[in-house]
Design an enzyme around this catalytic site. Structure first.
Site, PDB file in Angstrom:
ATOM      1  N   ASP A 494       0.943  -1.182  -0.085  1.00 14.98           N
ATOM      2  CA  ASP A 494       0.078  -0.018   0.042  1.00 14.98           C
ATOM      3  C   ASP A 494       0.799   1.210   0.073  1.00 14.98           C
ATOM      4  OD1 ASP A 494      -2.323  -1.466   0.181  1.00 14.98           O
ATOM      5  OD2 ASP A 494      -2.579  -1.547   2.447  1.00 14.98           O
ATOM      6  N   ASP A 496       1.018   3.750   1.756  1.00 18.30           N
ATOM      7  CA  ASP A 496       0.987   4.306   3.110  1.00 18.30           C
ATOM      8  C   ASP A 496       2.334   3.793   3.850  1.00 18.30           C
ATOM      9  OD1 ASP A 496       0.290   1.826   3.851  1.00 18.30           O
ATOM     10  OD2 ASP A 496      -1.493   2.142   4.735  1.00 18.30           O
TER      11      ASP A 496
END
Ligand code: 0RA
Length: 630
Positions: A494, A496
Site C-alpha cells: 500500500d 501508506d
C-alpha cells in the site's frame, strides 16, 4: 505350432573335449585374457591341492618366450598306472577326459566349482600342445598332447627317486583372443596363493624379461594382513583365529588400523570370493556380536546407548577370511560367492568363541578396538541426526507455504511472485492476476511496531519462512540462486506508512540474507496508481500528483471525480490487473543495490537505540512516503 521342425540331424552330441573346444567360455568363463589366465590357475590349483594334502612344498611357474608356460610341483605326481576302468594310464585319462581331473580319493579340499577346478583336461583341450612330465614310481614319465588329443604314448624315461609333476603348455591361438601372459597378473595371484597356503614356496620366472620372484610366507594370512596394513598405523598386533572341524578348515586374521576404510578379503578354497557369501556373513555377524558383548561387559558402551552395528565394525578393519571345504558351492554373477549354508554357522561360532577368549585375555587390545568401533557408532549416530535435520529442512522447504497462490508456469524465467501486503489486497491480486505466470504471496497486513522490533520480530518467522520457501533459494551461506523459482519478485504494498515499512523490511531482509536476488535484478517494486480520475465514461489513473494535475487539465475540471487509493484493497481485481499487474501496461521499479542499502540504513536507524536521529529520520522520510496518512 512353430514351423520349426525338429531336425534330428541338427542335434550334435558333443563328446569329450570337443565340447570344450566348441564352447570354451562355458568352462573357463571367457576366451579373453581372463580366460587365458584361468588355464595356468587351473594347473597351479592342482599343484596347490597336492600341497594341501601335504605332499607338495614347492611350485615353480615359468613363462616362456613362445607363450608356452610351465608349472612344476614336487607333489606325488599324477598317477601313471593303468586306470582299471579305462584300461589306459591314469595320466592319459586325467588329461583327455572331461571332469576326470579330480582326485581319486576324497577327504582333501579339492578346488571345484567356480571357474577353477574344471580339470586339467580343459587346459589340455585348449592348448595347441601340452607336454607333461611326471616323476613317480621311480621314473620320469612323459607324454604329449595336441588340442586335447594325445600325440605320443606315455613314455617311461630315466629313473628318479623324486616325485612331482611338470606341465608345459601353449594356449591355442585359435581359441583365445590373445595368448600372451601377463606377468603381473600371474605374479599377483601366485603371491596371494602363497599367503593363503603358509609355508608353500611359489616361484615365478619370465624368460622374456628375465624377471623372477619368489613367494613364501611362513606367517600365511597373518603376513597377508600385515602386508595389507603395510603403510598404515595399526592399533594392535594381528589377531589370528583358526579352526578345523566338520570337514571345514577356517583361518581368520584381523587387524584394525587408524583409517576408516574396510579391507576384508574372503577366500573359499583359495578362490577370492569377491561377491562374499556365507563365510563373510558369518564373519561379520560374529564380530558384531562379540563386540557388543564385550562393549557391555567392559562398560564402554553406556546402558542407554544403542548396539553397535555392522557398519561400525568396518571402519579401519583389515582382515582375511579363508575357508577350505570339501564341496564348495559357488554362486553369483562371477561365481565368486560362497553359497554353502553350513559355513555361516561354522564361521560364526568359531570366531565368536575364539574372539571372546582372546578379548578376555587381551583386555588392552579389546579396549583399543572397542573404542574405535564405538567412536564409529557415535559418529554414525551423529551423522544420522545431522542428515535427518537436513532432510527435515529440505522437506519443509519443498512444502510451499499454504498462503502461496502459485502460478502454473514452471520455468522460473517466466514466473513472477507478487509479495502482497494484507489479505484483502492479496485477495484482489489473486483474482486479478494471470495465474499462468503470476504467483501471489500475501503477507500479514499489519506490521508490528517496527521501531521497537528487530527484523526477525517485525516479519514473523512464519512470514519469513513463507518467503524463503516460496523463493526456493535458501538463505545466507546456503543461498542458491539457481533454485530461484521466480525471476520476478515483486513487492506490492500500500502507498501508506505501513506499506513503506513493509517495503523497507523486505528490502532489508533481501539485502541481508538474499543479496544476489538484488544484485541480479530480481527484486521489483510494484507501482500502483495513487488516484483514479473519472469523468463520465472516462477513467484515468494517476501514479503521482504531477500526473494527477496533467490528467485533470487534459480532460477538464468539470464533473470530475478523483478517487484517492489508500490501499490496494480498494481496487477491484480488474483494476489491480490493469493498473499494476498487467505486464503490458504496468510500471515497476527494479530495486538496485543502492536502493536496498538505503532501505537497510533506514531500517538500522529505525531499529537503532538512538531516539533523536530516528525521530528526525521518520519525519523526513515521512515526507517522501506518498500519500502519507497523517
Ligand atoms: C590325481 C591323483 C593324485 C594326484 C594328482 C592327480 C595330481 C594332479 C596334478 C596336477 C598338477 N600337479 C598334480 N599333482 C598331482 C593322487 C595320487 C596319489 O594318490 O598318489
Amino acid at each position: 505350432m512353430s514351423n520349426n521342425t525338429y531336425n534330428a540331424k541338427s542335434i550334435t552330441v558333443l563328446e569329450g573335449l570337443e565340447a570344450v573346444r566348441k564352447r570354451p567360455a562355458m568352462y573357463i568363463g571367457s576366451t579373453g585374457e581372463r580366460g587365458l589366465h584361468h588355464l595356468v590357475y587351473e594347473v597351479v590349483d592342482n599343484s596347490i591341492d597336492e600341497a594341501l594334502a601335504g605332499y607338495c612344498s614347492c611350485i615353480n611357474v615359468i613363462i616362456h618366450s613362445d607363450n608356452s608356460i610351465t608349472v612344476i610341483d614336487n607333489g606325488r605326481g599324477i598317477p601313471v598306472d593303468i586306470h582299471p576302468k579305462e584300461g589306459r594310464p591314469a595320466l592319459e585319462v586325467v588329461m583327455t577326459t572331461l571332469h576326470a581331473g579330480g582326485k581319486f580319493e576324497s577327504g582333501t579340499y579339492r578346488v571345484s566349482g567356480g571357474l577353477h577346478g574344471v580339470g586339467i583336461s580343459v587346459v589340455c583341450a585348449l592348448s595347441e600342445w601340452l607336454e607333461v612330465e611326471v616323476k613317480r614310481d621311480g621314473y620320469v614319465w612323459k607324454q604329449r598332447y595336441e588340442r586335447g588329443k594325445k600325440v605320443t604314448e606315455l613314455e617311461r624315461g630315466e629313473p628318479t627317486e623324486e616325485t612331482g609333476t611338470k606341465i608345459r603348455f601353449k594356449p591355442d591361438a585359435v581359441i583365445f583372443n590373445t595368448i600372451e601372459w601377463n606377468y603381473d597378473t600371474i605374479s599377483q595371484r601366485l603371491k596371494e596363493l602363497a599367503y593363503l597356503n603358509k609355508g608353500l614356496l611359489i616361484t615365478l620366472k619370465d624368460e622374456n624379461s628375465g624377471k623372477e620372484e619368489e613367494f613364501i610366507f611362513e606367517g600365511g594370512i597373518v603376513a597377508f594382513v600385515e602386508n595389507l596394513n603395510k603403510n598404515k598405523k595399526v592399533l594392535h598386533s594381528p589377531i589370528y583365529i583358526s579352526k578345523e572341524s566338520e570337514g571345514m578348515s577356517l583361518e581368520v586374521c584381523i587387524q584394525y588400523n587408524e583409517g576408516y576404510t574396510e579391507n576384508v578379503l574372503s577366500f573359499a578354497n583359495n578362490i577370492n570370493t569377491i561377491e562374499g557369501g556365507t563365510h563373510l556373513i558369518g564373519f561379520r555377524s560374529s564380530l558384531t556380536k562379540v563386540f557388543n558383548e564385550q562393549a557391555r561387559i567392559l562398560k564402554l558402551l553406556k546402558e542407554n546407548e544403542a548396539n553397535l552395528e555392522g557398519e561400525d565394525i568396518r571402519e579401519g578393519l583389515t582382515a582375511v577370511v579363508s575357508i577350505k571345504l570339501t564341496n564348495p558351492e559357488f554362486e553369483g554373477q562371477t561365481k565368486t560367492k560362497l553359497g554353502n549354508p553350513e559355513v555361516r554357522t561354522f564361521v560364526e561360532s568359531a570366531i565368536s568363541e575364539r574372539l571372546s577368549e582372546y578379548f578376555a585375555k587381551e583386555k588392552d587390545t579389546a579396549r583399543t578396538i572397542l573404542q574405535k568401533v564405538i567412536t564409529a557408532a557415535r559418529a554414525r549416530e551423529a551423522a544420522r541426526k545431522a542428515r535427518e535435520a537436513v532432510r527435515k529442512v529440505a522437506s519443509e522447504s519443498i512444502m510451499l507455504p499454504g498462503k502461496l497462490a502459485d502460478c502454473q508456469e514452471k520455468d522460473p524465467r517466466k514466473s513472477e511472485l507478487y509479495i502482497v501486503e494484507g489479505p484483502s489486497a492479496g485477495g484482489s491480486a489473486k483474482q486479478g492476476r494471470d495465474r499462468r505466470f503470476q504467483a501471489i504471496l500475501p503477507l500479514r497486513g499489519k506490521i508490528l511496531n517496527v521501531e521497537k522490533s528487530t527484523l526477525a520480530r517485525s516479519l514473523s518467522s512464519e512470514e519469513i519462512l513463507a518467503i524463503i520457501t516460496a523463493l526456493g533459494t535458501g538463505i545466507g551461506d546456503s543461498f542458491d540462486l539457481s533454485k530461484l523459482r521466480y525471476h520476478y519478485v515483486i513487492i506490492m504494498t500500500d502507498a501508506d506508512i505501513d506499506g513503506a515499512h513493509l517495503r523497507t523490511l523486505l528490502l532489508t531482509f533481501f539485502y541481508r540474507y538474499m543479496r544476489p536476488l538484488i544484485e541480479n535484478g530480481h527484486i521489483y517494486i510494484a507501482q500502483p496508481p495513487l488516484y483514479l480520475v473519472r469523468k463520465g465514461n472516462i477513467e484515468r489513473y494517476a501514479y503521482n500528483d504531477q500526473e494527477l494535475k496533467s490528467i485533470i487539465s487534459e480532460i477538464g475540471e468539470d464533473n470530475i471525480v478523483v478517487q484517492r487509493y489508500k490501499g490496494l484493497g480498494e481496487m477491484n481485481p480488474e483494476q489491480l490487473w490493469q493498473t499494476t499487474m498487467n505486464p503490458e501496461t504496468r510500471i515497476m521499479l527494479k530495486v538496485t543495490l543502492e536502493d536496498a542499502e538505503r532501505a537497510e540504513a533506514l531500517f538500522t536507524l529505525l531499529m537503532g537505540e538512538e531516539v533523536e536521529p530516528r525521530r528526525k529520520f521518520i519525519e523526513e522520510h515521512a515526507l517522501h512516503v506518498r500519500n502519507l496518512d497523517i
